[in-house]
Design an enzyme around this catalytic site. Sequence first.
Site, PDB file in Angstrom:
ATOM      1  N   GLY A 191      17.912 -47.849   2.238  1.00  0.00           N
ATOM      2  CA  GLY A 191      17.434 -47.381   0.822  1.00  0.00           C
ATOM      3  C   GLY A 191      19.247 -47.921   0.314  1.00  0.00           C
ATOM      4  O   GLY A 191      19.839 -48.268   1.603  1.00  0.00           O
ATOM      5  N   GLY A 192      19.299 -47.249  -1.128  1.00  0.00           N
ATOM      6  CA  GLY A 192      20.487 -48.385  -1.445  1.00  0.00           C
ATOM      7  C   GLY A 192      21.365 -48.646  -0.420  1.00  0.00           C
ATOM      8  O   GLY A 192      21.687 -49.377  -0.210  1.00  0.00           O
ATOM      9  N   ASP A 193      22.270 -47.595  -0.059  1.00  0.00           N
ATOM     10  CA  ASP A 193      23.690 -47.999   0.762  1.00  0.00           C
ATOM     11  C   ASP A 193      23.870 -47.091   2.076  1.00  0.00           C
ATOM     12  O   ASP A 193      24.417 -46.900   2.500  1.00  0.00           O
ATOM     13  CB  ASP A 193      24.900 -47.673   0.085  1.00  0.00           C
ATOM     14  CG  ASP A 193      25.046 -45.947  -0.408  1.00  0.00           C
ATOM     15  OD1 ASP A 193      24.310 -45.542   0.095  1.00  0.00           O
ATOM     16  OD2 ASP A 193      25.968 -45.651  -0.345  1.00  0.00           O
ATOM     17  N   GLU A 194      22.762 -47.084   2.865  1.00  0.00           N
ATOM     18  CA  GLU A 194      22.204 -46.135   3.546  1.00  0.00           C
ATOM     19  C   GLU A 194      21.295 -47.913   4.635  1.00  0.00           C
ATOM     20  O   GLU A 194      20.232 -47.936   4.643  1.00  0.00           O
ATOM     21  CB  GLU A 194      20.957 -45.515   3.411  1.00  0.00           C
ATOM     22  CG  GLU A 194      21.639 -44.420   3.910  1.00  0.00           C
ATOM     23  CD  GLU A 194      20.439 -42.781   3.368  1.00  0.00           C
ATOM     24  OE1 GLU A 194      20.509 -42.578   4.396  1.00  0.00           O
ATOM     25  OE2 GLU A 194      20.022 -42.829   2.678  1.00  0.00           O
TER      26      GLU A 194
END
Lengths: 189, 339
Positions: B251-254
Amino acid sequence: MHRLIDRAIEEFLRDTYGDALLGAVQQMMGRAADLPAEEGLHDNSRIHVAARRLAKPADELFEDLGAWLARQEAIRRLLRFSGREFAEFVIRLDELPGRAHMILPDICMPAITVTECSLGDLRVILPERETGWTALLAGMLRVMADDYGALGLISVEGSQIGVLIPDAEFAQGRDFQLGAAFAARGRGV
Amino acid sequence: MDGTTDIRIADRAVIEQLLPMHLHLAADGTVIGIGPTLRKMIGAATGPVEALFRDARPGVTEELSATIRRAAGQGERLFLRMIDPPMLSLRGHAVETADGSLLVDLGFGIALIDAVNAAGLTDSDFAPPELAMELLFLYEANRAVLGELSSFNHQLEEARRAAEVKAHTDPLTGLSNRRGLDIALSLAFHAAFDPQNADDRKAFALVHLDLDKFKQVNDTLGHEAGDRVLCDVGCVLRETTRSHDVAARIGGDEFVLILPGLQSAPTLEKLSRRIIDGIEAVRVTADGGSAVSASIGIVLSDGYRGLTPEQMLRDADTALYRSKNAGRRRATILQKPLV
């Protein structure tokens, strides 16, 4: 469109006009590979797109395709099973859709009627709207006349093909041995 | 010449034409006629039929001429095998003629293809009503079509594999995506706790990583810069892990890593340091300004027997938040599951 036909058309275009044309055709067709499989040859867009690109009548391209098909060894051999000599081959063309159907059950080839107007003057008749198949068959017949070593004059009018055979043994025909295919690996389509 | 002989000579010509595969035997089993196609294979021999054929069925000891005579009387089938090459098996039936001789008509059956090769047969060797030409046609057609189909199958298989890889790949970073991670994690979990495979357990570490201050990059420099950072972080993760480790962006910045064989806290701490250093070296602006860092949470598979991959992920997430709360730019390793 049957995938085997589709692939034959692709190979034909590649063989005759090179990768560049084929690439252009694929591009023009967009998602060409995902076309539904049920279309018959008469609405084959790939040939029509290629014809537009080459500024050629589509029927001319269908005729070239027929000639190209008959030159593929595996197909040439299958065609030669239809008759011992060229005239017999032409007369028994009415079996061709049945034979094709026996190999590829989902191919939709139109019915073919053959009449003999006079000795050595044959007429091959297809349903009226099937001009693509007519052109294809005419190209095939030209090559097969040579294959049998016969002098055959092929003319197309609408969905009818006239076949005149002034000389059935005009030249040495190409070899057709029944067992040959089992040893040699024909180039298949 | 008497009248009977005339008729027999006329008959023979008819039989030759009509039955190119016949065998004509005198009452005592002597061969007195062979059809033209059969002659191509066994020659124009005369003499006892036993010199040319034997019964193709195993365990038959009766003299062949007696078998043929009985078959003629009772309408039984005959299975004959040539004694000399090409040693083909033929099948047929026999009738007894008025003069006591036996007329046997033979055919190829499925041996046709071998016969065509062995004897160089042509169209004219077969009686027109026979389906030999059609069988040969189908045989060739079938082989050609099967050849084409197998190349289709090959292409389809390649396309399927490509699609599968694509379906499990994050297009931006080239790492696995969430689906790819779920599959890899359940495989790793299975390998670690497979009861069938108790001797060869594969412990692993699960690493959950979240970028620090990434939102600011996105907000101040735009999504394009943000995407570039994510790509670079992907590179850092690829470079700091081994080829059989799994790195995923979920996900996004994970990001999540699966590291088989790693259970030692000091090793994992060193690895975390390298990753954080690598990410802090990522250039965010053209003048070399660096803004992002990372917080990490790690759990070890030992201790998760009987629990689930989901719980492992949840615990790794908790560990990650402990790192965040403790001031970011660090890793927290949980030695056992949180209950």
